[in-house]
Design an enzyme around this catalytic site. Structure first.
Site, PDB file in Angstrom:
ATOM      1  N   ASP A  68     131.028  51.639  51.213  1.00 14.24           N
ATOM      2  CA  ASP A  68     132.414  51.834  51.640  1.00 14.24           C
ATOM      3  C   ASP A  68     132.470  52.352  53.074  1.00 14.24           C
ATOM      4  O   ASP A  68     133.277  51.887  53.889  1.00 14.24           O
ATOM      5  CB  ASP A  68     133.121  52.833  50.724  1.00 14.24           C
ATOM      6  CG  ASP A  68     133.242  52.333  49.297  1.00 14.24           C
ATOM      7  OD1 ASP A  68     133.244  51.110  49.096  1.00 14.24           O
ATOM      8  OD2 ASP A  68     133.341  53.176  48.380  1.00 14.24           O
ATOM      9  N   ASP A 112     130.019  55.791  43.142  1.00 16.96           N
ATOM     10  CA  ASP A 112     130.530  56.546  44.291  1.00 16.96           C
ATOM     11  C   ASP A 112     130.007  57.967  44.214  1.00 16.96           C
ATOM     12  O   ASP A 112     129.727  58.487  43.125  1.00 16.96           O
ATOM     13  CB  ASP A 112     132.058  56.557  44.299  1.00 16.96           C
ATOM     14  CG  ASP A 112     132.644  55.170  44.567  1.00 16.96           C
ATOM     15  OD1 ASP A 112     132.014  54.404  45.309  1.00 16.96           O
ATOM     16  OD2 ASP A 112     133.723  54.863  44.029  1.00 16.96           O
TER      17      ASP A 112
END
Length: 224
Positions: free
Chosen positions: A171, A138
Protein backbone atom coordinates in the site's frame (compact mmCIF):
# COMPACT_ATOMS: atom_id res chain seq x y z
CA UNK A 1 18.80 -4.53 -19.98
CA UNK A 2 18.81 -0.78 -19.34
CA UNK A 3 15.09 -0.97 -18.52
CA UNK A 4 15.56 -3.83 -16.05
CA UNK A 5 16.56 -1.51 -13.21
CA UNK A 6 12.98 -0.27 -12.93
CA UNK A 7 11.62 -3.79 -12.75
CA UNK A 8 14.35 -4.57 -10.24
CA UNK A 9 12.91 -1.92 -7.93
CA UNK A 10 9.45 -3.47 -8.35
CA UNK A 11 10.88 -6.91 -7.50
CA UNK A 12 12.62 -5.46 -4.43
CA UNK A 13 9.34 -3.95 -3.20
CA UNK A 14 7.55 -7.27 -3.75
CA UNK A 15 10.18 -9.16 -1.74
CA UNK A 16 10.18 -6.59 1.07
CA UNK A 17 6.38 -6.61 1.19
CA UNK A 18 6.15 -10.39 1.36
CA UNK A 19 8.93 -10.76 3.93
CA UNK A 20 7.25 -8.24 6.25
CA UNK A 21 3.81 -9.84 5.80
CA UNK A 22 5.06 -13.36 6.48
CA UNK A 23 7.11 -12.20 9.47
CA UNK A 24 4.01 -10.56 10.92
CA UNK A 25 1.83 -13.59 10.19
CA UNK A 26 4.16 -16.10 11.84
CA UNK A 27 5.35 -13.96 14.76
CA UNK A 28 2.44 -11.75 15.85
CA UNK A 29 -1.00 -12.28 17.30
CA UNK A 30 -3.83 -10.60 15.50
CA UNK A 31 -5.51 -7.50 16.85
CA UNK A 32 -4.77 -5.50 19.97
CA UNK A 33 -3.33 -8.52 21.82
CA UNK A 34 -0.31 -8.69 19.53
CA UNK A 35 0.13 -4.97 18.99
CA UNK A 36 3.70 -3.63 19.06
CA UNK A 37 4.37 0.04 19.80
CA UNK A 38 7.06 1.52 17.57
CA UNK A 39 6.66 5.26 18.21
CA UNK A 40 4.65 5.83 21.36
CA UNK A 41 0.92 5.50 20.83
CA UNK A 42 1.09 7.04 17.36
CA UNK A 43 2.85 4.42 15.22
CA UNK A 44 2.24 0.73 15.87
CA UNK A 45 2.46 -2.71 14.35
CA UNK A 46 -1.08 -4.04 14.38
CA UNK A 47 -1.71 -7.35 12.61
CA UNK A 48 -5.00 -7.66 10.78
CA UNK A 49 -6.29 -8.97 7.48
CA UNK A 50 -8.71 -7.41 5.05
CA UNK A 51 -10.51 -8.94 2.08
CA UNK A 52 -10.48 -5.70 0.12
CA UNK A 53 -7.95 -3.51 -1.65
CA UNK A 54 -5.51 -0.81 -0.51
CA UNK A 55 -6.16 0.57 2.99
CA UNK A 56 -8.99 -1.92 3.60
CA UNK A 57 -11.46 -0.64 0.98
CA UNK A 58 -13.85 -3.28 -0.36
CA UNK A 59 -16.48 -4.03 -2.96
CA UNK A 60 -19.72 -5.05 -1.33
CA UNK A 61 -20.99 -7.60 -3.86
CA UNK A 62 -20.90 -11.35 -3.31
CA UNK A 63 -18.10 -11.72 -5.84
CA UNK A 64 -16.38 -8.50 -4.77
CA UNK A 65 -13.14 -10.22 -3.72
CA UNK A 66 -12.83 -12.13 -6.98
CA UNK A 67 -13.51 -8.94 -8.94
CA UNK A 68 -10.82 -7.08 -6.99
CA UNK A 69 -8.31 -9.86 -7.60
CA UNK A 70 -9.02 -9.85 -11.34
CA UNK A 71 -8.73 -6.04 -11.38
CA UNK A 72 -5.36 -6.30 -9.64
CA UNK A 73 -4.19 -8.89 -12.16
CA UNK A 74 -5.22 -6.75 -15.13
CA UNK A 75 -3.71 -3.64 -13.56
CA UNK A 76 -0.42 -5.45 -12.98
CA UNK A 77 -0.14 -6.44 -16.66
CA UNK A 78 -1.16 -2.98 -17.89
CA UNK A 79 1.31 -1.20 -15.60
CA UNK A 80 4.17 -3.57 -16.51
CA UNK A 81 3.63 -3.06 -20.26
CA UNK A 82 3.10 0.69 -19.89
CA UNK A 83 6.28 1.02 -17.83
CA UNK A 84 8.26 -0.68 -20.59
CA UNK A 85 6.78 1.60 -23.25
CA UNK A 86 7.52 4.69 -21.20
CA UNK A 87 11.10 3.53 -20.69
CA UNK A 88 11.54 3.07 -24.46
CA UNK A 89 10.31 6.63 -24.99
CA UNK A 90 12.97 7.79 -22.52
CA UNK A 91 10.57 9.85 -20.46
CA UNK A 92 11.58 11.46 -17.15
CA UNK A 93 13.28 8.82 -15.01
CA UNK A 94 11.32 9.97 -11.95
CA UNK A 95 8.11 8.86 -13.64
CA UNK A 96 9.64 5.46 -14.36
CA UNK A 97 10.77 4.94 -10.76
CA UNK A 98 7.28 5.88 -9.55
CA UNK A 99 5.76 3.44 -12.02
CA UNK A 100 8.03 0.74 -10.63
CA UNK A 101 6.83 1.48 -7.08
CA UNK A 102 3.21 1.24 -8.17
CA UNK A 103 3.86 -2.00 -10.06
CA UNK A 104 5.63 -3.57 -7.08
CA UNK A 105 2.79 -2.62 -4.74
CA UNK A 106 0.14 -3.95 -7.10
CA UNK A 107 1.88 -7.31 -7.43
CA UNK A 108 2.54 -7.49 -3.68
CA UNK A 109 -1.15 -7.32 -2.79
CA UNK A 110 -2.05 -9.53 -5.76
CA UNK A 111 0.08 -12.33 -4.28
CA UNK A 112 -1.96 -12.14 -1.07
CA UNK A 113 -5.24 -12.28 -2.96
CA UNK A 114 -4.29 -15.27 -5.10
CA UNK A 115 -2.25 -17.45 -2.74
CA UNK A 116 -2.80 -16.57 0.93
CA UNK A 117 -6.21 -18.20 1.06
CA UNK A 118 -4.50 -21.50 0.24
CA UNK A 119 -1.07 -21.34 1.84
CA UNK A 120 -1.96 -19.24 4.92
CA UNK A 121 -5.56 -20.45 5.12
CA UNK A 122 -6.85 -16.90 5.63
CA UNK A 123 -9.70 -16.81 3.11
CA UNK A 124 -13.01 -15.54 4.57
CA UNK A 125 -15.21 -18.32 5.96
CA UNK A 126 -17.86 -17.70 3.31
CA UNK A 127 -15.44 -17.70 0.35
CA UNK A 128 -16.49 -20.18 -2.36
CA UNK A 129 -12.88 -21.41 -2.55
CA UNK A 130 -9.51 -20.31 -1.12
CA UNK A 131 -7.91 -19.52 -4.48
CA UNK A 132 -8.19 -15.84 -5.44
CA UNK A 133 -9.92 -15.12 -2.12
CA UNK A 134 -6.91 -14.67 0.15
CA UNK A 135 -7.00 -11.75 2.56
CA UNK A 136 -4.33 -9.07 2.43
CA UNK A 137 -2.13 -8.79 5.52
CA UNK A 138 -1.83 -5.27 6.97
CA UNK A 139 0.34 -4.18 9.87
CA UNK A 140 1.34 -0.49 9.93
CA UNK A 141 -1.01 1.59 12.05
CA UNK A 142 -0.72 5.37 12.40
CA UNK A 143 -3.06 5.96 15.33
CA UNK A 144 -3.93 9.65 14.96
CA UNK A 145 -7.61 9.31 15.78
CA UNK A 146 -10.06 6.47 16.23
CA UNK A 147 -13.76 6.73 16.97
CA UNK A 148 -17.32 6.75 15.68
CA UNK A 149 -18.28 9.07 12.82
CA UNK A 150 -21.34 11.23 13.58
CA UNK A 151 -24.62 9.92 12.21
CA UNK A 152 -25.22 13.04 10.10
CA UNK A 153 -22.14 12.39 7.91
CA UNK A 154 -23.26 11.03 4.50
CA UNK A 155 -22.32 7.43 3.63
CA UNK A 156 -20.03 6.86 6.62
CA UNK A 157 -22.22 8.16 9.46
CA UNK A 158 -22.30 5.85 12.46
CA UNK A 159 -19.26 3.82 11.40
CA UNK A 160 -16.47 3.18 13.88
CA UNK A 161 -13.20 3.84 12.09
CA UNK A 162 -9.63 5.10 12.31
CA UNK A 163 -8.48 8.32 10.68
CA UNK A 164 -5.68 6.46 8.87
CA UNK A 165 -6.39 2.79 8.01
CA UNK A 166 -3.88 0.05 8.77
CA UNK A 167 -1.69 -0.54 5.71
CA UNK A 168 1.24 -2.60 4.45
CA UNK A 169 4.43 -2.15 2.42
CA UNK A 170 2.59 -2.67 -0.88
CA UNK A 171 0.00 0.00 0.00
CA UNK A 172 2.78 2.41 0.95
CA UNK A 173 4.65 1.70 -2.28
CA UNK A 174 1.56 2.48 -4.36
CA UNK A 175 0.74 5.56 -2.31
CA UNK A 176 4.27 6.99 -2.53
CA UNK A 177 4.47 6.33 -6.28
CA UNK A 178 1.14 8.03 -7.00
CA UNK A 179 1.84 10.93 -4.61
CA UNK A 180 5.21 11.72 -6.20
CA UNK A 181 3.67 11.66 -9.69
CA UNK A 182 0.96 14.09 -8.58
CA UNK A 183 3.43 16.42 -6.87
CA UNK A 184 5.96 16.47 -9.72
CA UNK A 185 3.62 15.97 -12.66
CA UNK A 186 4.74 19.20 -14.36
CA UNK A 187 8.35 18.04 -14.35
CA UNK A 188 7.52 14.47 -15.32
CA UNK A 189 5.25 15.27 -18.24
CA UNK A 190 6.72 18.49 -19.66
CA UNK A 191 9.32 16.52 -21.64
CA UNK A 192 6.58 14.52 -23.33
CA UNK A 193 4.74 17.76 -24.13
CA UNK A 194 7.89 19.25 -25.65
CA UNK A 195 8.38 16.15 -27.79
CA UNK A 196 4.81 16.41 -29.07
CA UNK A 197 5.26 20.12 -29.82
CA UNK A 198 8.49 19.44 -31.70
CA UNK A 199 6.80 16.70 -33.71
CA UNK A 200 3.97 19.02 -34.64
CA UNK A 201 6.37 21.78 -35.69
CA UNK A 202 8.51 19.37 -37.71
CA UNK A 203 5.62 17.84 -39.61
CA UNK A 204 4.39 19.86 -42.61
CA UNK A 205 0.91 21.16 -42.22
CA UNK A 206 -1.95 19.82 -44.31
CA UNK A 207 -2.59 23.28 -45.65
CA UNK A 208 0.81 23.32 -47.34
CA UNK A 209 -0.20 20.35 -49.48
CA UNK A 210 -3.59 21.70 -50.55
CA UNK A 211 -3.32 23.88 -53.68
CA UNK A 212 -4.94 27.25 -53.35
CA UNK A 213 -7.10 28.92 -55.97
CA UNK A 214 -4.21 31.24 -56.86
CA UNK A 215 -1.96 28.23 -57.47
CA UNK A 216 -4.51 26.65 -59.78
CA UNK A 217 -4.97 29.94 -61.68
CA UNK A 218 -1.21 30.32 -62.18
CA UNK A 219 -0.89 26.72 -63.37
CA UNK A 220 -3.76 27.23 -65.87
CA UNK A 221 -2.15 30.39 -67.21
CA UNK A 222 1.21 28.74 -67.67
CA UNK A 223 -0.37 25.88 -69.57
CA UNK A 224 -2.31 28.30 -71.77
Amino acid sequence: MKYFKYYLLAIAMIILDQVVKLAVHFNMEMGVAGQIYLLGDVFKLHYLTNPGMAFGMQLGSENGKLILTVIRLIAMVVIAVYLYRLAKKEVHTGLLWCGALILGGAIGNLIDSIFYGVFLNNAPYDAPNPWFHGQVIDMFYIDIWEGRIPEWVPLFGGDYTALWPVFNVADASIFVGVAIIIIFQKSFFKEAEHEEDDAIEASPSIAEHIPSDDDETRNAQSVG
